[in-house]
Write a protein that holds these residues in place. Structure first.
Motif, short mmCIF file in Angstrom:
data_model
loop_
_atom_site.label_atom_id
_atom_site.label_comp_id
_atom_site.label_asym_id
_atom_site.label_seq_id
_atom_site.Cartn_x
_atom_site.Cartn_y
_atom_site.Cartn_z
N ALA A 30 0.82 -1.20 0.00
CA ALA A 30 0.00 0.00 0.00
C ALA A 30 0.86 1.26 0.00
O ALA A 30 1.79 1.39 0.80
CB ALA A 30 -0.92 0.01 1.22
N ALA A 31 0.56 2.16 -0.92
CA ALA A 31 1.12 3.52 -0.96
C ALA A 31 2.63 3.56 -0.80
O ALA A 31 3.15 4.27 0.07
CB ALA A 31 0.44 4.38 0.10
N GLY A 34 4.16 7.28 -0.86
CA GLY A 34 3.92 8.09 0.34
C GLY A 34 4.80 7.68 1.50
O GLY A 34 5.38 8.52 2.19
N HIS A 35 4.92 6.38 1.73
CA HIS A 35 5.74 5.89 2.84
C HIS A 35 7.22 6.14 2.59
O HIS A 35 7.96 6.51 3.52
CB HIS A 35 5.47 4.40 3.07
CG HIS A 35 4.11 4.12 3.62
ND1 HIS A 35 3.71 4.54 4.88
CD2 HIS A 35 3.03 3.47 3.08
CE1 HIS A 35 2.46 4.15 5.10
NE2 HIS A 35 2.03 3.51 4.03
N LYS A 56 -4.78 12.60 -1.63
CA LYS A 56 -5.33 11.26 -1.39
C LYS A 56 -5.09 10.34 -2.58
O LYS A 56 -4.89 9.13 -2.41
CB LYS A 56 -6.82 11.35 -1.09
CG LYS A 56 -7.48 10.01 -0.82
CD LYS A 56 -8.96 10.17 -0.51
CE LYS A 56 -9.64 8.82 -0.30
NZ LYS A 56 -11.10 8.97 -0.03
N ASP A 59 -1.14 9.43 -2.97
CA ASP A 59 -0.55 8.89 -1.74
C ASP A 59 0.26 9.92 -0.97
O ASP A 59 1.00 9.57 -0.04
CB ASP A 59 0.32 7.65 -2.04
CG ASP A 59 -0.51 6.47 -2.53
OD1 ASP A 59 -1.73 6.46 -2.27
OD2 ASP A 59 0.05 5.55 -3.16
N ILE A 62 -0.21 10.62 3.09
CA ILE A 62 0.59 9.97 4.13
C ILE A 62 1.70 10.91 4.58
O ILE A 62 1.96 11.06 5.79
CB ILE A 62 1.16 8.64 3.60
CG1 ILE A 62 0.01 7.67 3.30
CG2 ILE A 62 2.15 8.03 4.57
CD1 ILE A 62 0.40 6.45 2.56
N ARG A 186 0.16 4.17 -7.63
CA ARG A 186 -0.29 4.50 -6.28
C ARG A 186 -1.34 3.51 -5.79
O ARG A 186 -1.82 2.67 -6.55
CB ARG A 186 -0.80 5.94 -6.23
CG ARG A 186 -1.75 6.33 -7.37
CD ARG A 186 -3.18 5.98 -7.08
NE ARG A 186 -4.09 6.57 -8.05
CZ ARG A 186 -5.40 6.59 -7.91
NH1 ARG A 186 -5.97 6.06 -6.86
NH2 ARG A 186 -6.17 7.13 -8.83
N GLY A 187 -1.71 3.65 -4.52
CA GLY A 187 -2.69 2.73 -3.94
C GLY A 187 -2.06 1.38 -3.63
O GLY A 187 -0.96 1.30 -3.10
#
Length: 334
Positions: A30-31, A34-35, A56, A59, A62, A186-187
């Motif tokens: 997931a993402a 972002g992480h 959103k 990502d 986050i 993403r996602g």
């Protein structure tokens, strides 16, 4: 239930319209963008996140939650986003600016060209929905984004295959001096390359799998498809090699020419992009300049405005699904 207001009857909908390239049961993460950006930002105070009302959906939310003081929501104004990102870079920050690929490459092109690229500013542009990764039609399908960005002098372009690679690309482009355009998955992003002990290097192509009959030169999600094709054809149809090219510009011409000139193999370039101006034409140009002329084919999207619909159907229709690629390779090898 979604109802057609003119007829009062239920309207057919499909979750397949949502941009997801993961197959049922496939390993995902997931993402990853972002992480990974949060992790880099923990070590570097100069990293900032900026978006045009799409945190959103890229990502970046986050990052916003972890570092709210370094997150900037610019609203539905992509030109403003790119102009402000350039200003932040001039002040010593390293902005990661996110939006959809269609909005960056089409709507904000002049601002990227003049504000960011001409002054070689340290702005990283991460764009979701590249190529045919959404079923919402031409307004959201960035099928020509690489062609547009390749024309900008000094612009580095990366097209990651999976979550494993995205996690490595983010710190690499943060360390790179100069503008970067990144096609963003993403996602729930598939995990593929970790099975091959893959390590990303900016500007380098990597041979993921060797084979004697066909060499698939690919980028982005099409490397995932190429590896699936290689497995599907391994039973006797063909021995397929896969050369992953995550950096479209600058192109690793040396590795591409070396692999394409080996053993008289059919060379197939596979890309989630129009046949015009993308990886296929870049590879063809490199081969011709090196005096190499292997048997050459392309798996790519047509030079057309594509239909709306469910992604699996569209990928089959336009020849970039695993099944469609296998059929194409068998026809070319016949």
């Amino acid at each position: 239930m979604n109802v057609n207001v003119s007829t009062g009857k239920p309207r057919l909908t499909t979750s397949a319209m949502i941009a997801s390239i993961a197959e049922a049961g496939q390993r995902t993460k997931a993402a990853p963008f972002g992480h990974a950006l949060c992790k880099v930002a923990e070590e570097r105070a100069d990293i900032v996140g900026m978006t045009a009302d799409l945190s959103k959906y890229t990502d970046l939310h986050i990052f916003a939650q972890a570092h709210p003081e370094r997150f900037f929501q610019m609203g539905m104004a992509e030109q403003l986003l790119m102009g402000a990102a350039g200003g932040m870079a001039k002040e010593g920050f390293v902005p990661f600016a996110t939006t959809y690929a269609v909005f960056a490459s089409r709507r904000a092109y002049d601002f990227i060209h003049q504000v960011i690229a001409e002054e070689h500013l340290d702005v990283k542009i991460a764009c979701a929905l590249p190529g045919l990764t959404t079923g919402y039609g031409p307004s959201h399908q960035a099928t020509e984004d690489i062609a547009i960005m390749r024309g900008i002098p000094g612009m580095t372009i990366v097209d990651p295959c999976d979550a494993h690679e995205i996690e490595q690309i983010v710190p690499a482009i943060a360390a790179h001096k100069g503008p970067v355009y990144m096609r963003l998955l993403r996602g729930q992003v598939p995990l593929v390359l970790d099975e091959y002990d893959y390590v990303f290097e900016l500007g380098k192509a990597k041979l993921i799998r060797d084979g004697r009959d066909v060499l698939i030169v690919s980028s982005g999600l099409m490397t995932m498809r190429a590896l699936e094709v290689a497995k599907a054809m391994a039973g006797g149809d063909a021995d397929v090699a896969v050369l992953h090219v995550p950096t479209i510009k600058p192109l690793d011409e040396r590795t591409i020419v070396r692999e394409a000139s080996r053993g008289g193999r059919l060379v197939v370039v596979a890309e989630n992009h129009t046949v015009v101006g993308g990886l296929g034409e870049a590879v063809a140009g490199a081969l011709l300049r090196a005096g190499q002329a292997p048997k050459f084919r392309q798996v790519a999207l047509p030079d057309a405005f594509l239909a709306a619909g469910a992604l699996p159907t569209l990928h089959d229709r336009y020849g970039i699904s695993t099944t469609a690629m296998v059929a194409s390779l068998k026809a070319w090898l016949a």
